[in-house]
Design a protein around this motif. Sequence first.
Motif, short mmCIF file in Angstrom:
data_model
loop_
_atom_site.label_atom_id
_atom_site.label_comp_id
_atom_site.label_asym_id
_atom_site.label_seq_id
_atom_site.Cartn_x
_atom_site.Cartn_y
_atom_site.Cartn_z
N MET A 161 -4.20 12.55 1.71
CA MET A 161 -3.86 13.00 3.05
C MET A 161 -4.57 12.15 4.10
O MET A 161 -5.77 11.88 3.99
CB MET A 161 -4.23 14.47 3.22
CG MET A 161 -3.50 15.39 2.27
SD MET A 161 -1.70 15.28 2.36
CE MET A 161 -1.39 15.94 4.01
N LYS A 164 -5.92 11.28 8.02
CA LYS A 164 -6.57 12.02 9.10
C LYS A 164 -7.01 11.05 10.18
O LYS A 164 -7.00 9.83 9.98
CB LYS A 164 -7.78 12.79 8.56
CG LYS A 164 -8.96 11.90 8.18
CD LYS A 164 -10.13 12.71 7.71
CE LYS A 164 -11.39 11.84 7.60
NZ LYS A 164 -11.87 11.36 8.92
N SER A 185 -6.66 17.73 6.51
CA SER A 185 -5.26 17.43 6.21
C SER A 185 -4.33 18.11 7.20
O SER A 185 -4.54 19.27 7.56
CB SER A 185 -4.89 17.92 4.80
OG SER A 185 -5.71 17.36 3.82
N ALA A 244 -5.14 21.34 0.70
CA ALA A 244 -4.13 20.33 1.04
C ALA A 244 -2.85 20.54 0.23
O ALA A 244 -1.75 20.45 0.77
CB ALA A 244 -4.68 18.93 0.81
N PHE A 270 0.55 11.70 4.90
CA PHE A 270 0.02 11.34 3.60
C PHE A 270 0.21 9.85 3.38
O PHE A 270 1.04 9.21 4.02
CB PHE A 270 0.72 12.12 2.49
CG PHE A 270 2.19 11.84 2.37
CD1 PHE A 270 2.67 10.90 1.47
CD2 PHE A 270 3.11 12.51 3.17
CE1 PHE A 270 4.04 10.63 1.38
CE2 PHE A 270 4.48 12.26 3.08
CZ PHE A 270 4.94 11.32 2.18
N ALA A 307 -3.19 12.85 10.80
CA ALA A 307 -2.62 13.48 9.66
C ALA A 307 -2.22 14.85 10.03
O ALA A 307 -2.92 15.67 10.36
CB ALA A 307 -3.64 13.57 8.59
N LEU A 349 -4.13 14.43 -2.62
CA LEU A 349 -2.98 15.31 -2.78
C LEU A 349 -2.46 15.28 -4.21
O LEU A 349 -2.07 16.31 -4.76
CB LEU A 349 -1.86 14.89 -1.82
CG LEU A 349 -0.61 15.75 -1.80
CD1 LEU A 349 -0.93 17.15 -1.27
CD2 LEU A 349 0.48 15.09 -0.96
N THR A 383 -4.44 22.07 10.85
CA THR A 383 -5.06 21.30 9.79
C THR A 383 -5.85 22.24 8.88
O THR A 383 -6.22 23.34 9.27
CB THR A 383 -6.03 20.22 10.32
OG1 THR A 383 -7.06 20.85 11.11
CG2 THR A 383 -5.30 19.19 11.16
N TYR A 401 -10.83 11.43 2.36
CA TYR A 401 -9.45 11.91 2.40
C TYR A 401 -9.10 12.77 1.20
O TYR A 401 -9.39 12.39 0.06
CB TYR A 401 -8.51 10.70 2.52
CG TYR A 401 -8.82 9.91 3.76
CD1 TYR A 401 -8.16 10.15 4.95
CD2 TYR A 401 -9.84 8.96 3.75
CE1 TYR A 401 -8.48 9.45 6.10
CE2 TYR A 401 -10.17 8.26 4.90
CZ TYR A 401 -9.49 8.52 6.07
OH TYR A 401 -9.82 7.84 7.21
#
Length: 202
Positions: free
Chosen positions: A133, A135, A144, A72, A148, A18, A165, A115, A162
């Motif tokens: 997001m 990863k 993040s 994020a 996405f 990500a 968003l 990140t 995660y």
Amino acid sequence: MARVARLSLAFATLALAACGGDKRQEPALPCPTQGAKVTFPLLDPDTPYIVTVETNLGTFTMSLDVDEAPCATASFASLVRKGFFDGTTFHRIVPGFVIQGGDPTGTGTGGPGYTVVDRIPGGSIYVKRDVAMAKTATDPPGTSGSQFFIVLADNAGLTPDYALLGFIEEGWDLVQRIGRLGDPATEEPTRRIVVRRMTVNP
């Protein structure tokens, strides 16, 4: 609006990598970054932020959930304003599960060069219309970059790792159409889906 029971994209097999030209006067982001040294403004949690995603198949919009993932959402909005996502593709499509984009390389391993990390509430789940997001498996929960994913399933059955968003506001039919354009065996698109332009308002 915070939505505690929602996230989780710990695809065991998913090596999801990500991972500011904002004119308003806003404070510098207090979220620490890993990688390239960057700064960008926090978003106002009382302001609704809508991201418009124009693709070669049509347009959909998403609301950013600033309360749930302040780092994020601020990073994502900053990247949108810089045109980072323009010309990227949805490189991973798993029918009935998720569609994934935001990688400038289109390989599933690219990102913005840094990140950020948000704290993920325990017990969070990811449901239909959620945008979270992605990863890597080795990144800490809540990490993040730029990649996405949009959840297609009623409940993706993923662990709370995660950053949430936001969620799809308009154009869900288009998102579902894109979600059918993937090979379940390879998770690769059967048709090239390009993000022609992405904008955020305000």
